[in-house]
Scaffold this motif. Structure first.
Motif, PDB file in Angstrom:
ATOM      1  N   UNK A  34       0.824  -1.204   0.000  1.00 13.71           N
ATOM      2  CA  UNK A  34       0.000   0.000   0.000  1.00 13.71           C
ATOM      3  C   UNK A  34       0.865   1.264   0.000  1.00 13.71           C
ATOM      4  N   UNK A  35       2.000   1.221   0.695  1.00  9.01           N
ATOM      5  CA  UNK A  35       2.901   2.368   0.688  1.00  9.01           C
ATOM      6  C   UNK A  35       3.467   2.619  -0.702  1.00  9.01           C
ATOM      7  N   UNK A  36       3.860   1.563  -1.403  1.00 13.85           N
ATOM      8  CA  UNK A  36       4.395   1.736  -2.766  1.00 13.85           C
ATOM      9  C   UNK A  36       3.353   2.300  -3.710  1.00 13.85           C
ATOM     10  N   UNK A  37       2.109   1.950  -3.498  1.00 16.21           N
ATOM     11  CA  UNK A  37       1.041   2.463  -4.357  1.00 16.21           C
ATOM     12  C   UNK A  37       0.523   3.821  -3.919  1.00 16.21           C
ATOM     13  N   UNK A  38       0.988   4.286  -2.770  1.00 18.24           N
ATOM     14  CA  UNK A  38       0.509   5.564  -2.261  1.00 18.24           C
ATOM     15  C   UNK A  38      -0.940   5.524  -1.832  1.00 18.24           C
ATOM     16  N   UNK A  39      -1.412   4.371  -1.380  1.00 23.08           N
ATOM     17  CA  UNK A  39      -2.817   4.213  -1.003  1.00 23.08           C
ATOM     18  C   UNK A  39      -3.091   4.856   0.351  1.00 23.08           C
ATOM     19  N   UNK A  40      -4.308   5.388   0.504  1.00 21.26           N
ATOM     20  CA  UNK A  40      -4.715   5.997   1.769  1.00 21.26           C
ATOM     21  C   UNK A  40      -5.008   4.943   2.828  1.00 21.26           C
ATOM     22  N   UNK A  41      -5.087   3.667   2.419  1.00 21.17           N
ATOM     23  CA  UNK A  41      -5.348   2.588   3.377  1.00 21.17           C
ATOM     24  C   UNK A  41      -4.090   2.142   4.110  1.00 21.17           C
ATOM     25  N   UNK A  42      -2.925   2.706   3.755  1.00 22.60           N
ATOM     26  CA  UNK A  42      -1.684   2.311   4.418  1.00 22.60           C
ATOM     27  C   UNK A  42      -1.714   2.667   5.899  1.00 22.60           C
ATOM     28  N   UNK A  43      -2.289   3.818   6.234  1.00 24.78           N
ATOM     29  CA  UNK A  43      -2.323   4.232   7.640  1.00 24.78           C
ATOM     30  C   UNK A  43      -3.216   3.318   8.485  1.00 24.78           C
ATOM     31  N   UNK A  44      -4.442   2.956   8.058  1.00 27.93           N
ATOM     32  CA  UNK A  44      -5.225   2.010   8.855  1.00 27.93           C
ATOM     33  C   UNK A  44      -4.547   0.652   9.031  1.00 27.93           C
ATOM     34  N   UNK A  45      -3.889   0.157   7.981  1.00 32.51           N
ATOM     35  CA  UNK A  45      -3.191  -1.125   8.097  1.00 32.51           C
ATOM     36  C   UNK A  45      -2.032  -1.011   9.080  1.00 32.51           C
ATOM     37  N   UNK A  46      -1.340   0.133   9.059  1.00 31.27           N
ATOM     38  CA  UNK A  46      -0.251   0.358  10.015  1.00 31.27           C
ATOM     39  C   UNK A  46      -0.787   0.345  11.448  1.00 31.27           C
TER      40      UNK A  46
END
Length: 465
Positions: A34-46
């Motif tokens: 998700x970080x490589x794709x710049x997705x906004x869902x990276x923060x919830x997964x973190x």
């Protein structure tokens, strides 16, 4: 020993021992993707990987494996932290999926930030109340009752102020304008520089006008920037009754078409309204260009009308006289190899005119019908680069000339603009043909000038590559 192995705590322990590392690895890989794709869902997964998953595993171990009572303080503390993390995860995921990636011009994108902040605060308050009620056994009913009564009392006491805030929030939700839009309200006109939950700030040019949003909600106003590309100004001018209307409209349209503020691809128009009055409609890129476009148009029309022999504001122009024309011919005589007698002979066939600062004198691609000689002032010559931007080729000074391809009937490769007020003398093609027949060396001078200008253009364009 067999009894200990048969206990359910062992299965829970084994499940956490295997499931926790596996889930941690999967969430780590998902977070990196998700970080490589710049997705906004990276923060919830973190948040899920670093906080909720470990707290959940710890809570399972305490309750199921170690079999600590749910009434114990350590269990309640861990359960509280876990529940609060789940609440934050839900809010973060909701914001990422519904509002952060919302398409433009949708109700999700138009929701003001303050609405989201108030809703988020309310959900957190409800979530904390549920945590206190179910985990710690607190009685939150009395608290909600007290808050409800207090809200009613405050609402009645502050109904006017609250009504203004609500009106302002409705304006924010509808979003009839954005930052940078030009609006025309009953009390101010200018670009919007700031919008908050209480007021809108408009730059009037003479200061910052702060207008309460409730006032905008109750009044009508015009957004000059929407839809984009539709803003048009109308400029009124007056000419003499004896000036031909079609010729006046052609002059006005030509001057407006050369304005740098003109909307790309748009066409201005001029109309005679009677009694010597004319209106010119000029489409602009932005309302911010209103004043400059209007001032430039009126200034250029002043020069263009006098060059065409028209009478702007019904005034007569006494600039052109025999003495001034003779002085002008003396300045350009070396360029045409003119003797004094030839200068006197050419007086009736020469035209003298003036151009205002920034006014176009020559356009790229046009085939000139006359040669233009600079008598006073400076002229900037530019050529279009590959990206369309103009590149300066040189500055023409008094004694220099433009339209050197008049005899060859080739389109010019440079545009010419007046750097300051410029006085020029023009000769038609027929006059030049007579001169080169009598002076063959003049034809060589013109041919050499054409080659030199082409070399200058190529050299100027080469510096931009």
């Amino acid at each position: 020993m067999s009894i200990a192995l048969d206990g359910s705590w062992l299965y829970w322990a084994i499940g956490v021992g295997i499931g926790f590392p596996a889930a941690l690895i999967l969430l780590t890989e998902l977070h990196n993707v998700l970080l490589r794709r710049g997705s906004v869902l990276a923060r919830p997964v973190h948040l899920l990987r670093n906080y909720i998953l470990p707290l959940g595993a710890l809570l399972i171990l305490l309750v199921q494996a170690v079999e600590v009572s749910g009434e114990a303080t350590p269990v309640r503390v861990v359960a509280t932290a876990f529940s609060f993390g789940v609440l934050i995860l839900l809010l973060s995921g909701l914001n990422a999926t519904l509002f952060h990636a919302a398409p433009e011009d949708t109700w999700r994108k138009r929701i003001p930030t303050i609405f989201l902040d108030v809703t988020r605060f309310a959900l957190i308050a409800v979530g904390l109340a549920l945590i206190l009620a179910y985990i710690w056994g607190a009685n939150v009913g009395g608290l909600f009752t007290a808050l409800g009564i207090s809200s009613i009392v405050l609402g009645l006491a502050l109904q006017n102020a609250v009504g203004q805030i609500v009106s302002g929030l409705l304006v924010l939700f509808e979003q009839p304008f954005q930052i940078g839009d030009w609006v025309d309200t009953p009390s101010a006109r200018g670009p919007v520089v700031e919008v908050n939950w209480r007021a809108t700030h408009i730059d009037t040019g003479g200061g910052l006008r702060v207008i309460p949003n409730s006032e905008l909600a109750d009044a009508s106003f015009t957004n000059l920037s929407r839809p984009p590309g539709t803003h048009t100004i109308t400029v009124s001018t007056v000419f003499s009754f004896n000036d031909p209307p079609d010729e006046v409209c052609a002059i006005l349209t030509r001057v407006a078409a050369g304005l740098p503020q003109l909307l790309s691809g748009a066409q201005p128009s001029a109309t005679a309204t009677g009694r010597g009055e004319y209106t010119t409609s000029i489409p602009l890129s932005t309302p911010a260009d209103d004043f400059e476009a209007r001032a430039t148009f009126l200034r250029w029309v002043w020069y263009a009308a006098r060059r065409a022999g028209l009478h702007l504001d019904r005034a007569r122009d006494d600039f052109v006289d025999t003495e001034r024309l003779a002085s002008a011919l003396a300045v350009i005589a070396p360029a045409l190899r003119l003797t004094e007698s030839e200068q006197q002979e050419l007086l009736p066939r020469a035209r003298i005119g003036r151009y205002g600062h920034g006014e176009p004198i020559q356009v790229v691609g046009e085939v000139p019908t006359h040669m233009t000689f600079v008598v006073r002032g400076r002229v900037q010559l530019t050529a279009p680069a590959a990206d369309g931007h103009p590149v300066e080729v040189r500055i023409a000074a008094p004694g220099d000339f433009l339209g050197q391809s008049t005899l060859t009937r080739e389109p010019v490769s440079t545009a010419a603009y007046a750097v300051d007020e410029v006085t020029v003398v023009e000769f038609d093609r027929a006059v030049l043909e007579e001169l080169v027949v009598r002076k063959p060396v003049l034809l060589q001078d013109i041919g050499r000038a054409i080659e030199e200008r082409q070399t200058m253009v190529q050299r100027a364009l080469a510096t931009t590559e």
